[in-house]
Design a protein around this motif. Sequence first.
Motif, PDB file in Angstrom:
ATOM      1  N   ASN A 155       0.807  -1.227   0.000  1.00  0.00           N
ATOM      2  CA  ASN A 155       0.000   0.000   0.000  1.00  0.00           C
ATOM      3  C   ASN A 155       0.836   1.273   0.000  1.00  0.00           C
ATOM      4  O   ASN A 155       0.372   2.325   0.457  1.00  0.00           O
ATOM      5  CB  ASN A 155      -0.947  -0.008   1.204  1.00  0.00           C
ATOM      6  N   PHE A 156       2.057   1.181  -0.490  1.00  0.00           N
ATOM      7  CA  PHE A 156       2.944   2.324  -0.646  1.00  0.00           C
ATOM      8  C   PHE A 156       3.075   3.121   0.659  1.00  0.00           C
ATOM      9  O   PHE A 156       2.603   4.249   0.774  1.00  0.00           O
ATOM     10  CB  PHE A 156       2.475   3.235  -1.779  1.00  0.00           C
ATOM     11  N   ASP A 157       3.690   2.460   1.648  1.00  0.00           N
ATOM     12  CA  ASP A 157       3.997   3.121   2.907  1.00  0.00           C
ATOM     13  C   ASP A 157       2.742   3.712   3.554  1.00  0.00           C
ATOM     14  O   ASP A 157       2.672   4.891   3.900  1.00  0.00           O
ATOM     15  CB  ASP A 157       5.043   4.224   2.697  1.00  0.00           C
ATOM     16  N   ALA A 158       1.720   2.847   3.694  1.00  0.00           N
ATOM     17  CA  ALA A 158       0.446   3.290   4.264  1.00  0.00           C
ATOM     18  C   ALA A 158       0.649   3.934   5.626  1.00  0.00           C
ATOM     19  O   ALA A 158       1.226   3.335   6.529  1.00  0.00           O
ATOM     20  CB  ALA A 158      -0.499   2.099   4.395  1.00  0.00           C
ATOM     21  N   ASN A 159       0.205   5.140   5.751  1.00  0.00           N
ATOM     22  CA  ASN A 159       0.339   5.872   7.008  1.00  0.00           C
ATOM     23  C   ASN A 159      -0.705   6.987   7.023  1.00  0.00           C
ATOM     24  O   ASN A 159      -1.242   7.368   5.999  1.00  0.00           O
ATOM     25  CB  ASN A 159       1.754   6.457   7.138  1.00  0.00           C
ATOM     26  N   GLY A 160      -0.971   7.490   8.187  1.00  0.00           N
ATOM     27  CA  GLY A 160      -1.945   8.575   8.290  1.00  0.00           C
ATOM     28  C   GLY A 160      -3.334   8.045   8.588  1.00  0.00           C
ATOM     29  O   GLY A 160      -3.736   6.969   8.121  1.00  0.00           O
ATOM     30  N   VAL A 161      -4.071   8.808   9.378  1.00  0.00           N
ATOM     31  CA  VAL A 161      -5.388   8.377   9.830  1.00  0.00           C
ATOM     32  C   VAL A 161      -6.345   8.125   8.666  1.00  0.00           C
ATOM     33  O   VAL A 161      -7.052   7.116   8.635  1.00  0.00           O
ATOM     34  CB  VAL A 161      -5.978   9.425  10.803  1.00  0.00           C
ATOM     35  N   SER A 162      -6.382   9.026   7.688  1.00  0.00           N
ATOM     36  CA  SER A 162      -7.343   8.875   6.590  1.00  0.00           C
ATOM     37  C   SER A 162      -7.082   7.607   5.783  1.00  0.00           C
ATOM     38  O   SER A 162      -8.027   6.934   5.350  1.00  0.00           O
ATOM     39  CB  SER A 162      -7.301  10.102   5.669  1.00  0.00           C
ATOM     40  N   LEU A 163      -5.813   7.263   5.571  1.00  0.00           N
ATOM     41  CA  LEU A 163      -5.486   6.045   4.832  1.00  0.00           C
ATOM     42  C   LEU A 163      -5.891   4.805   5.615  1.00  0.00           C
ATOM     43  O   LEU A 163      -6.373   3.818   5.041  1.00  0.00           O
ATOM     44  CB  LEU A 163      -3.995   6.005   4.508  1.00  0.00           C
ATOM     45  N   LEU A 164      -5.712   4.831   6.942  1.00  0.00           N
ATOM     46  CA  LEU A 164      -6.111   3.702   7.780  1.00  0.00           C
ATOM     47  C   LEU A 164      -7.633   3.529   7.758  1.00  0.00           C
ATOM     48  O   LEU A 164      -8.139   2.404   7.703  1.00  0.00           O
ATOM     49  CB  LEU A 164      -5.631   3.900   9.215  1.00  0.00           C
ATOM     50  N   VAL A 165      -8.342   4.642   7.802  1.00  0.00           N
ATOM     51  CA  VAL A 165      -9.806   4.577   7.744  1.00  0.00           C
ATOM     52  C   VAL A 165     -10.255   3.994   6.407  1.00  0.00           C
ATOM     53  O   VAL A 165     -11.169   3.155   6.353  1.00  0.00           O
ATOM     54  CB  VAL A 165     -10.433   5.968   7.979  1.00  0.00           C
ATOM     55  N   ASP A 166      -9.611   4.419   5.317  1.00  0.00           N
ATOM     56  CA  ASP A 166      -9.947   3.878   3.987  1.00  0.00           C
ATOM     57  C   ASP A 166      -9.767   2.356   3.964  1.00  0.00           C
ATOM     58  O   ASP A 166     -10.623   1.628   3.430  1.00  0.00           O
ATOM     59  CB  ASP A 166      -9.052   4.504   2.916  1.00  0.00           C
ATOM     60  N   GLN A 167      -8.662   1.883   4.541  1.00  0.00           N
ATOM     61  CA  GLN A 167      -8.408   0.442   4.579  1.00  0.00           C
ATOM     62  C   GLN A 167      -9.473  -0.274   5.404  1.00  0.00           C
ATOM     63  O   GLN A 167      -9.953  -1.353   5.039  1.00  0.00           O
ATOM     64  CB  GLN A 167      -7.023   0.164   5.165  1.00  0.00           C
ATOM     65  N   SER A 168      -9.858   0.330   6.527  1.00  0.00           N
ATOM     66  CA  SER A 168     -10.873  -0.275   7.396  1.00  0.00           C
ATOM     67  C   SER A 168     -12.202  -0.405   6.678  1.00  0.00           C
ATOM     68  O   SER A 168     -12.883  -1.435   6.784  1.00  0.00           O
ATOM     69  CB  SER A 168     -11.052   0.566   8.664  1.00  0.00           C
ATOM     70  N   VAL A 169     -12.592   0.636   5.953  1.00  0.00           N
ATOM     71  CA  VAL A 169     -13.874   0.621   5.229  1.00  0.00           C
ATOM     72  C   VAL A 169     -13.896  -0.538   4.238  1.00  0.00           C
ATOM     73  O   VAL A 169     -14.877  -1.302   4.163  1.00  0.00           O
ATOM     74  CB  VAL A 169     -14.106   1.967   4.507  1.00  0.00           C
ATOM     75  N   ARG A 170     -12.821  -0.687   3.453  1.00  0.00           N
ATOM     76  CA  ARG A 170     -12.774  -1.765   2.452  1.00  0.00           C
ATOM     77  C   ARG A 170     -12.801  -3.143   3.120  1.00  0.00           C
ATOM     78  O   ARG A 170     -13.509  -4.052   2.679  1.00  0.00           O
ATOM     79  CB  ARG A 170     -11.533  -1.624   1.575  1.00  0.00           C
ATOM     80  N   ALA A 171     -12.018  -3.292   4.195  1.00  0.00           N
ATOM     81  CA  ALA A 171     -11.928  -4.591   4.868  1.00  0.00           C
ATOM     82  C   ALA A 171     -13.260  -4.990   5.487  1.00  0.00           C
ATOM     83  O   ALA A 171     -13.678  -6.159   5.419  1.00  0.00           O
ATOM     84  CB  ALA A 171     -10.840  -4.534   5.940  1.00  0.00           C
ATOM     85  N   VAL A 172     -13.952  -4.044   6.081  1.00  0.00           N
ATOM     86  CA  VAL A 172     -15.241  -4.328   6.713  1.00  0.00           C
ATOM     87  C   VAL A 172     -16.301  -4.663   5.659  1.00  0.00           C
ATOM     88  O   VAL A 172     -17.126  -5.571   5.861  1.00  0.00           O
ATOM     89  CB  VAL A 172     -15.685  -3.135   7.590  1.00  0.00           C
ATOM     90  N   ASN A 173     -16.289  -3.964   4.542  1.00  0.00           N
ATOM     91  CA  ASN A 173     -17.220  -4.294   3.454  1.00  0.00           C
ATOM     92  C   ASN A 173     -17.034  -5.741   3.011  1.00  0.00           C
ATOM     93  O   ASN A 173     -18.013  -6.458   2.763  1.00  0.00           O
ATOM     94  CB  ASN A 173     -17.010  -3.353   2.262  1.00  0.00           C
ATOM     95  N   ASP A 174     -15.775  -6.173   2.922  1.00  0.00           N
ATOM     96  CA  ASP A 174     -15.486  -7.555   2.531  1.00  0.00           C
ATOM     97  C   ASP A 174     -16.042  -8.547   3.550  1.00  0.00           C
ATOM     98  O   ASP A 174     -16.556  -9.610   3.188  1.00  0.00           O
ATOM     99  CB  ASP A 174     -13.971  -7.761   2.391  1.00  0.00           C
ATOM    100  N   LEU A 175     -15.939  -8.196   4.833  1.00  0.00           N
ATOM    101  CA  LEU A 175     -16.444  -9.104   5.868  1.00  0.00           C
ATOM    102  C   LEU A 175     -17.945  -9.320   5.714  1.00  0.00           C
ATOM    103  O   LEU A 175     -18.437 -10.454   5.794  1.00  0.00           O
ATOM    104  CB  LEU A 175     -16.149  -8.546   7.263  1.00  0.00           C
ATOM    105  N   TYR A 176     -18.690  -8.264   5.465  1.00  0.00           N
ATOM    106  CA  TYR A 176     -20.144  -8.415   5.369  1.00  0.00           C
ATOM    107  C   TYR A 176     -20.565  -9.127   4.079  1.00  0.00           C
ATOM    108  O   TYR A 176     -21.596  -9.814   4.046  1.00  0.00           O
ATOM    109  CB  TYR A 176     -20.820  -7.055   5.516  1.00  0.00           C
ATOM    110  N   ILE A 177     -19.752  -8.991   3.037  1.00  0.00           N
ATOM    111  CA  ILE A 177     -19.999  -9.796   1.831  1.00  0.00           C
ATOM    112  C   ILE A 177     -19.791 -11.271   2.157  1.00  0.00           C
ATOM    113  O   ILE A 177     -20.588 -12.133   1.776  1.00  0.00           O
ATOM    114  CB  ILE A 177     -19.067  -9.353   0.683  1.00  0.00           C
ATOM    115  N   GLU A 178     -18.720 -11.538   2.906  1.00  0.00           N
ATOM    116  CA  GLU A 178     -18.431 -12.912   3.315  1.00  0.00           C
ATOM    117  C   GLU A 178     -19.539 -13.466   4.210  1.00  0.00           C
ATOM    118  O   GLU A 178     -19.959 -14.622   4.079  1.00  0.00           O
ATOM    119  CB  GLU A 178     -17.084 -12.966   4.042  1.00  0.00           C
TER     120      GLU A 178
END
Length: 504
Positions: free
Chosen positions: A466-489
């Motif tokens: 994720n190209f040196d993922a850092n910063g609150v907004s980038l972490l939130v973006d990752q969380s949103v995608r990961a959680v969406n995947d969980l509910y699809i699962e």
Amino acid sequence: MKVAIIGMGTAGVSTLNQLSKHKKFKNITVDIFDSAEDMGMGKPFQNDSDRLLINLPANQMSLNPNNEKDFKKWYKKNDEFDYGKAKYLPRLVFGHYMKSILNDLLDKHDNIFVHKHKVDSCYVEEIKDERGQYKIDVCYIEDDEAVCQKYDYVFLTMGMLPYKDPYGLSGIEGYIESPYPTTQALRNVKEKDDIAILGTGLSSIDVIRYVMENHKRLPIVVTSRSAQFPTVRGIKHEINLKYINDKSIEKLQKTHKGMAPLKEVEKLFEKECNYQNINLHKMLYRFKKDNVYNLKYDLKHEDEVGHFQSFVEEVKHHMIPIWNAMTIDDKTIFLEKYGQHFKRNTNPMPQSSAKQLIEWIENGDIVVKEGLENVRKYYGKFRLKYKGIEKEDRYHYVINATGPKKNLSELSEDEHFIKGLENKQIIAAHPFGGILVLPYSNEVISPKFGTMPNLKVIGQLTSGVNFDANGVSLLVDQSVRAVNDLYIELKERKNTQKIQSKKK
């Protein structure tokens, strides 16, 4: 579905917060794990000196992806902290904001269970469930006994890795391995003791601010190989990218058989800069060796510098497809040419910190020295060796502010949780830092078990992908995608169960 979140700092709280917003949240149970002191705050935002400032304005910090000003709104309503209309708030305030979100979630939901323990190890059962996925055992020590629980879905959200130890000084008396909490950094230091600070990044600025207010023996020496401070935050600009976007990148990859050659990427950057009216060469090479000159330049040109910083920050949000379509050789060249520019311009310091640094340096209270080659302890003092200089400088104490480790190869045996995952071949190192995960989904790619859709990683451990993922907004973006995947699962699991029950 039984879910575990390992680590409850920014990434962990954000993940739990996103999970709770879904209408099917009541259908899962969530166990959250972290130490009592880190639970809900993480290390960067723990209770510490209020001289440690967040490097982003308060109105640009938020765990709510739909409201950038959520933190500022919370601060205004909270009576516990009063820093007036300060643009940059202390880190500890954001920690309490995260803690309040966690406490609110615990009050509202009875399917969240808190475990104030660091996870000791994880195991993967080699028996697949009806969805073809492995259950994951999470183990921790409670009352001197090992406790293991099985989970359908696990989020690894541990935050930053421990601090680097580039000169092998760990455990030596007088060497302060981590600058945090800064309130503990000087607990054994006497007034007459000399102090050197290793590193010139944002962590170093935190330490400088604290040491300058709590230690009388001056000057304080700040040193590293290049001895260059981050840039100074300018005026934020709204950036709408025209050429660096998903459509252009897809077209580029189609033309080059799935790859993104560096030369073509550079052309996209040049076109984008021309469109944004940014003088790329001027912005990249505006620095001199003189830190005071650099700081004053950025303060004087806050609009132009802020424009460029805003552009680089927006580009960073679109770097994942570009970065992962480059060859290893091109990635290496890219980092050599542009890596430091991204780092310096996406993590700028507050203007107030820059003004203080200028004053301290010009008064001789802070001495910045470049060319650091080695640090050793000899006859009771630390000896600092600089390139081209025979005589070593001597100090009673050395504070390490060189930043966190990035590669698994840097981890010591003390960091046994991550090392254990690697040793069991659950995870594997990425050549550019962190571990192997799938881009966007952050699913672990295991050498032994293959791609694991139910084991997600959020944060610094994904930096190689994720190209040196850092910063609150980038972490939130990752969380949103990961959680969406969980509910699809979750939905697909229910469909699978229905089909199987009908067959019976």
